[in-house]
Motif scaffolding. Structure first.
Motif, short mmCIF file in Angstrom:
data_model
loop_
_atom_site.label_atom_id
_atom_site.label_comp_id
_atom_site.label_asym_id
_atom_site.label_seq_id
_atom_site.Cartn_x
_atom_site.Cartn_y
_atom_site.Cartn_z
N ASP A 75 -25.45 59.63 73.48
CA ASP A 75 -25.86 59.26 74.83
C ASP A 75 -26.86 58.10 74.75
OD1 ASP A 75 -26.13 59.28 77.57
OD2 ASP A 75 -27.62 60.89 77.57
N LEU A 76 -26.35 56.92 74.37
CA LEU A 76 -27.19 55.72 74.30
C LEU A 76 -27.01 54.95 75.60
CD1 LEU A 76 -26.28 54.48 70.70
CD2 LEU A 76 -28.42 55.55 71.40
N ASN A 77 -28.07 54.37 76.09
CA ASN A 77 -27.99 53.56 77.30
C ASN A 77 -27.56 52.15 76.89
OD1 ASN A 77 -28.16 52.74 79.92
ND2 ASN A 77 -30.38 52.90 80.07
N ARG A 78 -26.26 52.00 76.60
CA ARG A 78 -25.74 50.76 76.02
C ARG A 78 -25.63 49.65 77.05
NH1 ARG A 78 -20.65 51.99 72.37
NH2 ARG A 78 -20.96 49.77 71.97
N ARG A 79 -25.83 48.42 76.54
CA ARG A 79 -25.70 47.22 77.39
C ARG A 79 -24.31 46.58 77.28
NH1 ARG A 79 -29.70 42.88 76.04
NH2 ARG A 79 -29.52 43.70 73.94
N PHE A 80 -23.60 46.81 76.18
CA PHE A 80 -22.28 46.22 75.95
C PHE A 80 -22.33 44.69 76.02
CE2 PHE A 80 -21.36 50.56 77.24
CZ PHE A 80 -20.51 50.96 76.23
N THR A 81 -23.39 44.11 75.47
CA THR A 81 -23.52 42.65 75.45
C THR A 81 -23.19 42.08 74.07
OG1 THR A 81 -25.87 42.92 74.95
CG2 THR A 81 -25.27 42.55 77.26
N GLY A 82 -23.27 42.91 73.06
CA GLY A 82 -23.00 42.47 71.70
C GLY A 82 -23.54 43.49 70.72
N ASP A 83 -22.65 44.20 70.08
CA ASP A 83 -23.02 45.17 69.06
C ASP A 83 -22.51 44.61 67.74
OD1 ASP A 83 -23.87 47.02 71.10
OD2 ASP A 83 -21.75 47.44 71.46
N PHE A 84 -23.25 44.85 66.66
CA PHE A 84 -22.78 44.25 65.41
C PHE A 84 -23.14 45.06 64.19
CE2 PHE A 84 -26.98 42.46 66.10
CZ PHE A 84 -27.53 42.24 64.85
N GLU A 85 -22.34 44.83 63.15
CA GLU A 85 -22.55 45.41 61.83
C GLU A 85 -23.03 44.28 60.93
OE1 GLU A 85 -18.42 47.80 62.68
OE2 GLU A 85 -18.47 46.19 61.18
N GLU A 86 -24.03 44.59 60.13
CA GLU A 86 -24.54 43.61 59.17
C GLU A 86 -24.38 44.21 57.77
OE1 GLU A 86 -28.26 40.73 59.47
OE2 GLU A 86 -28.86 42.81 59.15
N TYR A 87 -23.52 43.57 56.97
CA TYR A 87 -23.21 44.06 55.63
C TYR A 87 -24.18 43.42 54.64
CZ TYR A 87 -19.07 45.88 57.85
OH TYR A 87 -18.23 46.58 58.67
N LEU A 88 -25.07 44.23 54.09
CA LEU A 88 -26.16 43.74 53.26
C LEU A 88 -25.76 43.48 51.81
CD1 LEU A 88 -28.93 46.10 54.65
CD2 LEU A 88 -28.26 43.85 55.47
N ASN A 89 -24.62 44.01 51.42
CA ASN A 89 -24.07 43.72 50.09
C ASN A 89 -22.55 43.77 50.17
OD1 ASN A 89 -23.27 46.43 49.97
ND2 ASN A 89 -24.95 47.04 48.65
N SER A 90 -21.89 43.43 49.10
CA SER A 90 -20.42 43.40 49.13
C SER A 90 -19.82 44.43 48.18
CB SER A 90 -19.92 42.00 48.79
OG SER A 90 -20.43 41.59 47.55
N ASP A 91 -20.56 45.50 47.90
CA ASP A 91 -20.09 46.57 47.05
C ASP A 91 -19.30 47.56 47.91
OD1 ASP A 91 -19.75 48.88 45.52
OD2 ASP A 91 -21.71 48.70 44.56
N TRP A 92 -17.99 47.51 47.82
CA TRP A 92 -17.12 48.32 48.70
C TRP A 92 -17.42 49.80 48.63
CZ3 TRP A 92 -13.60 47.06 52.41
CH2 TRP A 92 -13.33 45.70 52.57
N GLU A 93 -17.74 50.30 47.44
CA GLU A 93 -17.94 51.74 47.29
C GLU A 93 -19.37 52.19 47.56
OE1 GLU A 93 -16.47 52.68 43.42
OE2 GLU A 93 -14.43 52.03 43.91
N ASN A 94 -20.33 51.28 47.45
CA ASN A 94 -21.75 51.61 47.68
C ASN A 94 -22.38 50.58 48.60
OD1 ASN A 94 -22.19 53.94 45.79
ND2 ASN A 94 -21.39 52.44 44.35
N ALA A 95 -21.77 50.41 49.75
CA ALA A 95 -22.23 49.41 50.70
C ALA A 95 -23.48 49.87 51.45
CB ALA A 95 -21.13 49.09 51.70
#
Length: 146
Positions: A117-137
């Motif tokens: 139950d988040l009061n979302r704005r739907f203006t832009g949600d994003f994922e930020e991948y801090l490393n490129s280790d597929w198994e331990n991301a």
């Protein structure tokens, strides 16, 4: 699922994009195809003025049935005319940190977020991948909130 509230400045990103929706049977293929273009087709290496090496998956331009997905990188100045430029709006975000298998951890996090139950704005949600280790991301998910 725990999160912290953060205030972010606007970010400019450059990448490749497509439109899909949660009810689109091709959603996984479409989003996966964007990441393949970014990395396997070498687009990520051509992005100029990257702020860092983090990859970003942005969800924006929400409508009732669809949204735009952009896979790319944050830049200090957009200079890739052939790529899409998107602005991640400044504002308040719920920040979720996840760790594990890149695809599985993100999918599970989104499943939980959609039920919250988040009061979302739907203006832009994003994922930020801090490393490129597929198994331990290490991934931060930012959900725009009121």
């Amino acid at each position: 699922m725990n999160y912290e509230i953060v205030n972010l400045e606007a970010k400019t990103m450059v990448g490749v994009n497509a439109v899909t929706g949660n009810d689109d049977p091709q959603m996984g293929k479409i989003i996966g195809g964007l990441w393949a273009k970014l990395y396997e087709d070498g687009i990520q290496a051509t992005i100029k003025n990257k702020v860092n090496e983090y990859a970003i998956g942005l969800y924006s331009d929400y409508t009732k049935d669809s949204y735009c997905v952009t896979a790319g990188c944050e830049v200090s100045k957009p200079e890739n005319a052939e790529l899409t430029v998107k602005i991640i709006p400044a504002g308040k975000y719920a920040k979720f940190s996840v760790h594990g298998d890149m695809q599985k951890a993100v999918a599970e996090a989104w499943e939980k977020i959609w039920k919250m139950d988040l009061n979302r704005r739907f203006t832009g949600d994003f994922e930020e991948y801090l490393n490129s280790d597929w198994e331990n991301a290490d991934i931060n998910l930012f959900i725009a909130i009121q």
